[in-house]
Scaffold this motif. Sequence first.
Motif, PDB file in Angstrom:
ATOM      1  N   PHE A  54       0.821  -1.209   0.000  1.00 36.69           N
ATOM      2  CA  PHE A  54       0.000   0.000   0.000  1.00 36.69           C
ATOM      3  C   PHE A  54       0.858   1.264   0.000  1.00 36.69           C
ATOM      4  CE2 PHE A  54      -3.608  -2.444   2.248  1.00 36.69           C
ATOM      5  CZ  PHE A  54      -4.188  -2.772   1.037  1.00 36.69           C
ATOM      6  N   GLY A  55       1.917   1.269   0.789  1.00 39.66           N
ATOM      7  CA  GLY A  55       2.806   2.433   0.838  1.00 39.66           C
ATOM      8  C   GLY A  55       3.518   2.668  -0.487  1.00 39.66           C
ATOM      9  N   LEU A  56       3.971   1.582  -1.111  1.00 35.72           N
ATOM     10  CA  LEU A  56       4.630   1.697  -2.410  1.00 35.72           C
ATOM     11  C   LEU A  56       3.668   2.234  -3.469  1.00 35.72           C
ATOM     12  CD1 LEU A  56       7.258   1.131  -3.987  1.00 35.72           C
ATOM     13  CD2 LEU A  56       6.350  -1.150  -4.456  1.00 35.72           C
ATOM     14  N   ALA A  57       2.454   1.710  -3.485  1.00 37.44           N
ATOM     15  CA  ALA A  57       1.449   2.179  -4.444  1.00 37.44           C
ATOM     16  C   ALA A  57       1.095   3.650  -4.194  1.00 37.44           C
ATOM     17  CB  ALA A  57       0.195   1.310  -4.359  1.00 37.44           C
ATOM     18  N   LEU A 108       6.309  12.287   0.059  1.00 36.11           N
ATOM     19  CA  LEU A 108       6.977  11.112  -0.491  1.00 36.11           C
ATOM     20  C   LEU A 108       8.032  10.588   0.483  1.00 36.11           C
ATOM     21  CD1 LEU A 108       6.991   9.293  -2.966  1.00 36.11           C
ATOM     22  CD2 LEU A 108       8.736  10.766  -3.956  1.00 36.11           C
ATOM     23  N   SER A 109       8.710  11.484   1.170  1.00 36.56           N
ATOM     24  CA  SER A 109       9.686  11.053   2.183  1.00 36.56           C
ATOM     25  C   SER A 109       8.996  10.257   3.284  1.00 36.56           C
ATOM     26  CB  SER A 109      10.405  12.252   2.785  1.00 36.56           C
ATOM     27  OG  SER A 109      11.134  12.935   1.813  1.00 36.56           O
ATOM     28  N   MET A 110       7.869  10.748   3.750  1.00 35.79           N
ATOM     29  CA  MET A 110       7.123  10.036   4.788  1.00 35.79           C
ATOM     30  C   MET A 110       6.679   8.653   4.302  1.00 35.79           C
ATOM     31  SD  MET A 110       6.823  11.760   7.525  1.00 35.79           S
ATOM     32  CE  MET A 110       6.628  13.318   8.291  1.00 35.79           C
ATOM     33  N   LEU A 111       6.165   8.598   3.082  1.00 33.07           N
ATOM     34  CA  LEU A 111       5.722   7.314   2.539  1.00 33.07           C
ATOM     35  C   LEU A 111       6.893   6.354   2.353  1.00 33.07           C
ATOM     36  CD1 LEU A 111       3.090   8.516  -0.086  1.00 33.07           C
ATOM     37  CD2 LEU A 111       2.637   7.285   2.044  1.00 33.07           C
ATOM     38  N   VAL A 112       8.018   6.862   1.904  1.00 36.06           N
ATOM     39  CA  VAL A 112       9.190   5.997   1.697  1.00 36.06           C
ATOM     40  C   VAL A 112       9.717   5.470   3.027  1.00 36.06           C
ATOM     41  CG1 VAL A 112      11.607   6.012   0.961  1.00 36.06           C
ATOM     42  CG2 VAL A 112       9.857   6.954  -0.531  1.00 36.06           C
ATOM     43  N   ILE A 113       9.801   6.325   4.042  1.00 38.34           N
ATOM     44  CA  ILE A 113      10.280   5.879   5.358  1.00 38.34           C
ATOM     45  C   ILE A 113       9.352   4.797   5.914  1.00 38.34           C
ATOM     46  CG2 ILE A 113      10.590   6.589   7.764  1.00 38.34           C
ATOM     47  CD1 ILE A 113      11.558   9.312   6.648  1.00 38.34           C
ATOM     48  N   GLY A 114       8.046   5.038   5.834  1.00 38.17           N
ATOM     49  CA  GLY A 114       7.094   4.045   6.328  1.00 38.17           C
ATOM     50  C   GLY A 114       7.106   2.770   5.521  1.00 38.17           C
ATOM     51  N   THR A 115       7.266   2.884   4.224  1.00 36.47           N
ATOM     52  CA  THR A 115       7.296   1.708   3.365  1.00 36.47           C
ATOM     53  C   THR A 115       8.567   0.899   3.595  1.00 36.47           C
ATOM     54  OG1 THR A 115       5.962   2.828   1.696  1.00 36.47           O
ATOM     55  CG2 THR A 115       7.206   0.923   0.971  1.00 36.47           C
ATOM     56  N   MET A 116       9.694   1.572   3.702  1.00 32.05           N
ATOM     57  CA  MET A 116      10.957   0.862   3.897  1.00 32.05           C
ATOM     58  C   MET A 116      11.003   0.138   5.246  1.00 32.05           C
ATOM     59  SD  MET A 116      12.489   1.112   1.121  1.00 32.05           S
ATOM     60  CE  MET A 116      14.038   0.369   1.572  1.00 32.05           C
ATOM     61  N   ILE A 135       0.602  10.177   7.775  1.00 33.79           N
ATOM     62  CA  ILE A 135       0.937  11.578   7.484  1.00 33.79           C
ATOM     63  C   ILE A 135       1.235  11.742   5.998  1.00 33.79           C
ATOM     64  CG2 ILE A 135       2.643  13.403   7.878  1.00 33.79           C
ATOM     65  CD1 ILE A 135       2.863  12.337  10.781  1.00 33.79           C
ATOM     66  N   GLY A 136       1.948  10.775   5.417  1.00 36.14           N
ATOM     67  CA  GLY A 136       2.198  10.806   3.978  1.00 36.14           C
ATOM     68  C   GLY A 136       0.906  10.736   3.185  1.00 36.14           C
ATOM     69  N   GLY A 137      -0.052   9.923   3.644  1.00 38.28           N
ATOM     70  CA  GLY A 137      -1.351   9.835   2.978  1.00 38.28           C
ATOM     71  C   GLY A 137      -2.131  11.130   3.052  1.00 38.28           C
ATOM     72  N   ILE A 138      -2.090  11.780   4.194  1.00 40.47           N
ATOM     73  CA  ILE A 138      -2.780  13.064   4.337  1.00 40.47           C
ATOM     74  C   ILE A 138      -2.128  14.117   3.446  1.00 40.47           C
ATOM     75  CG2 ILE A 138      -3.248  14.940   5.965  1.00 40.47           C
ATOM     76  CD1 ILE A 138      -3.591  12.687   8.108  1.00 40.47           C
ATOM     77  N   LEU A 139      -0.802  14.098   3.372  1.00 39.65           N
ATOM     78  CA  LEU A 139      -0.105  15.056   2.500  1.00 39.65           C
ATOM     79  C   LEU A 139      -0.421  14.813   1.025  1.00 39.65           C
ATOM     80  CD1 LEU A 139       3.320  15.464   4.290  1.00 39.65           C
ATOM     81  CD2 LEU A 139       1.498  17.152   4.068  1.00 39.65           C
ATOM     82  N   CYS A 140      -0.739  13.577   0.663  1.00 41.01           N
ATOM     83  CA  CYS A 140      -1.176  13.308  -0.715  1.00 41.01           C
ATOM     84  C   CYS A 140      -2.454  14.090  -1.023  1.00 41.01           C
ATOM     85  CB  CYS A 140      -1.429  11.818  -0.921  1.00 41.01           C
ATOM     86  SG  CYS A 140       0.035  10.798  -0.946  1.00 41.01           S
ATOM     87  N   MET A 141      -3.355  14.121  -0.065  1.00 38.01           N
ATOM     88  CA  MET A 141      -4.615  14.843  -0.273  1.00 38.01           C
ATOM     89  C   MET A 141      -4.393  16.351  -0.297  1.00 38.01           C
ATOM     90  SD  MET A 141      -7.203  12.517   1.899  1.00 38.01           S
ATOM     91  CE  MET A 141      -7.130  10.751   1.774  1.00 38.01           C
ATOM     92  N   VAL A 142      -3.469  16.836   0.525  1.00 42.85           N
ATOM     93  CA  VAL A 142      -3.132  18.263   0.492  1.00 42.85           C
ATOM     94  C   VAL A 142      -2.470  18.596  -0.849  1.00 42.85           C
ATOM     95  CG1 VAL A 142      -1.718  20.046   1.587  1.00 42.85           C
ATOM     96  CG2 VAL A 142      -2.958  18.407   2.992  1.00 42.85           C
TER      97      VAL A 142
END
Length: 159
Positions: A54-57, A108-116, A135-142
């Motif tokens: 999910f994080g990668l997608a 993207l940094s937040m998503l990458v850290i969480g995904t890794m 937080i990365g998901g919320i920033l996607c919406m922002v």
Amino acid sequence: MAKLLGIFACLVIVGLDVVAGILGIRAEAAQNQEKHLRLWIFECKEPSHDAYVFGLAAGILLVIAHVFANLLGGCSVCTRDEISKASPSKQLSITCLVFTWIILVVGLSMLVIGTMSNSKKRASCGFTHHHYLSIGGILCMVHALFSVAYYVTATATLP
């Protein structure tokens, strides 16, 4: 016809960003379902394959939405003199462009850290890393808001 194309472009950008945001939040939920042991600021947790996927997608969709918004809005880089002499709508367009880049980098940094942190095969221990995926998901919406604002202001200033 151009107005319909603009509405469609905005819907695609928002759709990509919202789906990326939902996937980021779902990744956080999948990560929280795994076993973990916490002692003060240290935490040992099992990685979640679902959270990884999910994080990668979510990261991929965020990048696609950003590229799409920049290609449609037109990447216009100006000098400082041109920016100060530009119309207010052009200045707003450049401001929205800068914010989309900042949100992209942070989200993207937040998503990458969480995904890794979920890419490993076995449990890992270290400092707590809470809520990076959500937080990365919320920033996607922002990012969707600023991307649409950028697209609208950039296309409104075209001759």
